[in-house]
Design a protein around this motif. Structure first.
Motif, PDB file in Angstrom:
ATOM      1  N   ILE A 233       2.867  -4.293  -0.299  1.00  0.00           N
ATOM      2  CA  ILE A 233       2.646  -3.580  -1.549  1.00  0.00           C
ATOM      3  C   ILE A 233       3.665  -2.453  -1.609  1.00  0.00           C
ATOM      4  N   GLY A 234       4.237  -2.258  -2.761  1.00  0.00           N
ATOM      5  CA  GLY A 234       5.282  -1.259  -2.920  1.00  0.00           C
ATOM      6  C   GLY A 234       4.732   0.126  -3.197  1.00  0.00           C
ATOM      7  N   LEU A 235       5.543   1.123  -2.915  1.00  0.00           N
ATOM      8  CA  LEU A 235       5.138   2.496  -3.159  1.00  0.00           C
ATOM      9  C   LEU A 235       4.934   2.770  -4.641  1.00  0.00           C
ATOM     10  N   VAL A 236       5.703   2.118  -5.496  1.00  0.00           N
ATOM     11  CA  VAL A 236       5.541   2.302  -6.941  1.00  0.00           C
ATOM     12  C   VAL A 236       4.172   1.786  -7.369  1.00  0.00           C
ATOM     13  N   ASP A 237       3.748   0.668  -6.784  1.00  0.00           N
ATOM     14  CA  ASP A 237       2.421   0.122  -7.106  1.00  0.00           C
ATOM     15  C   ASP A 237       1.327   1.050  -6.607  1.00  0.00           C
ATOM     16  N   LEU A 238       1.484   1.577  -5.409  1.00  0.00           N
ATOM     17  CA  LEU A 238       0.494   2.516  -4.880  1.00  0.00           C
ATOM     18  C   LEU A 238       0.420   3.765  -5.746  1.00  0.00           C
ATOM     19  N   LYS A 239       1.562   4.215  -6.221  1.00  0.00           N
ATOM     20  CA  LYS A 239       1.601   5.414  -7.060  1.00  0.00           C
ATOM     21  C   LYS A 239       0.878   5.196  -8.383  1.00  0.00           C
ATOM     22  N   SER A 240       0.873   3.965  -8.877  1.00  0.00           N
ATOM     23  CA  SER A 240       0.245   3.699 -10.169  1.00  0.00           C
ATOM     24  C   SER A 240      -1.271   3.503 -10.076  1.00  0.00           C
ATOM     25  N   LEU A 241      -1.817   3.431  -8.858  1.00  0.00           N
ATOM     26  CA  LEU A 241      -3.269   3.344  -8.690  1.00  0.00           C
ATOM     27  C   LEU A 241      -3.912   4.697  -8.982  1.00  0.00           C
ATOM     28  N   SER A 242      -5.138   4.659  -9.475  1.00  0.00           N
ATOM     29  CA  SER A 242      -5.875   5.912  -9.639  1.00  0.00           C
ATOM     30  C   SER A 242      -6.182   6.463  -8.245  1.00  0.00           C
ATOM     31  N   HIS A 243      -6.490   7.738  -8.170  1.00  0.00           N
ATOM     32  CA  HIS A 243      -6.761   8.366  -6.877  1.00  0.00           C
ATOM     33  C   HIS A 243      -7.933   7.693  -6.162  1.00  0.00           C
ATOM     34  N   ASP A 244      -8.998   7.411  -6.902  1.00  0.00           N
ATOM     35  CA  ASP A 244     -10.175   6.772  -6.298  1.00  0.00           C
ATOM     36  C   ASP A 244      -9.843   5.381  -5.763  1.00  0.00           C
ATOM     37  N   ASP A 245      -9.081   4.601  -6.553  1.00  0.00           N
ATOM     38  CA  ASP A 245      -8.699   3.260  -6.107  1.00  0.00           C
ATOM     39  C   ASP A 245      -7.784   3.330  -4.885  1.00  0.00           C
ATOM     40  N   LEU A 246      -6.874   4.297  -4.874  1.00  0.00           N
ATOM     41  CA  LEU A 246      -5.954   4.449  -3.754  1.00  0.00           C
ATOM     42  C   LEU A 246      -6.698   4.804  -2.467  1.00  0.00           C
ATOM     43  N   VAL A 247      -7.618   5.743  -2.567  1.00  0.00           N
ATOM     44  CA  VAL A 247      -8.408   6.142  -1.391  1.00  0.00           C
ATOM     45  C   VAL A 247      -9.224   4.955  -0.886  1.00  0.00           C
TER      46      VAL A 247
ATOM     47  N   MET B 153      -0.145  -3.340 -21.943  1.00  0.00           N
ATOM     48  CA  MET B 153      -0.071  -3.642 -20.522  1.00  0.00           C
ATOM     49  C   MET B 153      -1.299  -3.044 -19.837  1.00  0.00           C
ATOM     50  N   SER B 154      -1.921  -3.812 -19.003  1.00  0.00           N
ATOM     51  CA  SER B 154      -3.127  -3.337 -18.331  1.00  0.00           C
ATOM     52  C   SER B 154      -2.759  -2.426 -17.157  1.00  0.00           C
ATOM     53  N   LYS B 155      -3.691  -1.582 -16.805  1.00  0.00           N
ATOM     54  CA  LYS B 155      -3.486  -0.626 -15.729  1.00  0.00           C
ATOM     55  C   LYS B 155      -3.618  -1.326 -14.375  1.00  0.00           C
ATOM     56  N   TYR B 156      -2.772  -0.956 -13.442  1.00  0.00           N
ATOM     57  CA  TYR B 156      -2.807  -1.494 -12.089  1.00  0.00           C
ATOM     58  C   TYR B 156      -4.041  -0.929 -11.392  1.00  0.00           C
ATOM     59  N   GLN B 157      -4.891  -1.814 -10.837  1.00  0.00           N
ATOM     60  CA  GLN B 157      -6.151  -1.398 -10.242  1.00  0.00           C
ATOM     61  C   GLN B 157      -6.296  -1.963  -8.840  1.00  0.00           C
ATOM     62  N   TYR B 158      -7.413  -1.591  -8.210  1.00  0.00           N
ATOM     63  CA  TYR B 158      -7.722  -2.023  -6.841  1.00  0.00           C
ATOM     64  C   TYR B 158      -7.588  -3.537  -6.684  1.00  0.00           C
ATOM     65  N   GLU B 159      -8.194  -4.276  -7.598  1.00  0.00           N
ATOM     66  CA  GLU B 159      -8.183  -5.730  -7.504  1.00  0.00           C
ATOM     67  C   GLU B 159      -6.767  -6.287  -7.575  1.00  0.00           C
ATOM     68  N   ASP B 160      -5.918  -5.672  -8.383  1.00  0.00           N
ATOM     69  CA  ASP B 160      -4.520  -6.092  -8.486  1.00  0.00           C
ATOM     70  C   ASP B 160      -3.783  -5.855  -7.172  1.00  0.00           C
ATOM     71  N   ALA B 161      -4.056  -4.711  -6.551  1.00  0.00           N
ATOM     72  CA  ALA B 161      -3.417  -4.377  -5.283  1.00  0.00           C
ATOM     73  C   ALA B 161      -3.840  -5.359  -4.187  1.00  0.00           C
ATOM     74  N   VAL B 162      -5.119  -5.699  -4.148  1.00  0.00           N
ATOM     75  CA  VAL B 162      -5.615  -6.644  -3.141  1.00  0.00           C
ATOM     76  C   VAL B 162      -4.984  -8.014  -3.359  1.00  0.00           C
ATOM     77  N   LYS B 163      -4.926  -8.451  -4.604  1.00  0.00           N
ATOM     78  CA  LYS B 163      -4.319  -9.747  -4.912  1.00  0.00           C
ATOM     79  C   LYS B 163      -2.859  -9.765  -4.463  1.00  0.00           C
ATOM     80  N   GLN B 164      -2.142  -8.685  -4.733  1.00  0.00           N
ATOM     81  CA  GLN B 164      -0.749  -8.605  -4.318  1.00  0.00           C
ATOM     82  C   GLN B 164      -0.623  -8.639  -2.800  1.00  0.00           C
ATOM     83  N   LEU B 165      -1.478  -7.926  -2.101  1.00  0.00           N
ATOM     84  CA  LEU B 165      -1.460  -7.940  -0.635  1.00  0.00           C
ATOM     85  C   LEU B 165      -1.737  -9.335  -0.090  1.00  0.00           C
TER      86      LEU B 165
END
Length: 71
Positions: free
Chosen positions: A19-33, A1-13
Motif C-alpha cells: 500500500i502506498g503512502l499516498v493511499d495511507l494519507k487519504s484514509l481518515s484518521h480512524d480508518d488509518l489507526v 470519485m468515492s473516498k478511499y476507506q479501510y475496505e479499499d486499503a485491505v483489498k489493495q493489500l
C-alpha cells in the motif's frame, strides 16, 4: 470519485501485498489507526497470510450490530 476507506486499503493489500503512502494519507484518521492495528495483529498472529486480514472494519461491524439491536 468515492473516498478511499479501510475496505479499499485491505483489498489493495490482499491484491498487491503493498500500500502506498499516498493511499495511507487519504484514509481518515480512524480508518488509518484501525488499519495499522489490524496489520500489527495480522503480522503477529496470522503470519502475514493475506486471506486472514479482516475484510471489514470492526468499527463498522460493531455499528451494524448496535443498529440491529436497537430496532
Amino acid at each position: 470519485m468515492s473516498k478511499y476507506q479501510y475496505e479499499d486499503a485491505v483489498k489493495q493489500l490482499q491484491e498487491t501485498s503493498s500500500i502506498g503512502l499516498v493511499d495511507l494519507k487519504s484514509l481518515s484518521h480512524d480508518d488509518l489507526v484501525e488499519l495499522c492495528e489490524e496489520i500489527k495483529v495480522w503480522c503477529l498472529y496470522a503470519n502475514g497470510k493475506l486471506d486472514k486480514l479482516p475484510k471489514e472494519s470492526k468499527k463498522k461491524k460493531k455499528k451494524k450490530k448496535e443498529q440491529l439491536r436497537s430496532t
